[in-house]
Design an enzyme around this catalytic site. Structure first.
Site: not given
Length: 160
Positions: A60, A62, A90, A93
């Site tokens: 992801h 992040e 999410c 993260c």
């Protein structure tokens, strides 16, 4: 209420994250971008979604930015840093943000399905969290939302 210079700084970095998200979207990824800056407003690291390209469920935006910032600063403790990301993180993260001890999180648009900062659940403020995080949502919210909605609409049209 944000002071005007602070608001302009947040817009600048969120626009940078939006550009990274555009690049990710053009590469077939869900368009999410992330930027990490230090207290002197210097760029430390960037990240964009890379799940499909890397075939890595943890890739992801992040996570990519946190990994890069930790390597660049030679420390996993990022308490002097601010993370800008176009979409509310999410649970994975949000956990990484807490583990990295980031000083501040600024995000664009709420994620009504998996948002783990304020919308669905609140990992940073949970009693089990060992780190308190300053959070500001809604920076360039309409731009972030529009980018995601347009990308998903294009994806649906291409599948037909």
């Amino acid at each position: 209420m944000l002071e005007y210079p602070e608001y302009l700084k947040h817009r600048k970095w969120m626009n940078h994250a939006l550009e990274l998200a555009r690049v990710a979207g053009n590469a077939g990824e869900v368009p999410v971008g992330a930027v990490i800056v230090d207290t002197d407003d210097h760029l430390i690291a960037v990240g964009e979604n890379r799940k499909e390209r890397d075939q890595d469920p943890t890739a992801h935006a992040e996570i990519m930015a946190i990994r890069s910032a930790s390597q660049n600063l030679e420390s996993w403790r990022l308490h002097q840093c601010t993370l800008y990301v176009t979409l509310e993180p999410c649970p994975m993260c949000a956990g990484a943000i807490v583990q990295a001890r980031l000083g501040q999180l600024i995000y664009g648009v709420d994620d009504t399905k998996t948002g783990a900062i304020r919308t669905v659940i609140n990992i940073p403020d949970h009693p089990a969290s060992n780190h308190r995080l300053k959070v500001l949502g809604g920076i360039l919210e309409s731009d972030c939302r529009e980018q995601l909605q347009n990308w998903f609409a294009t994806q649906r049209c291409q599948r037909k």
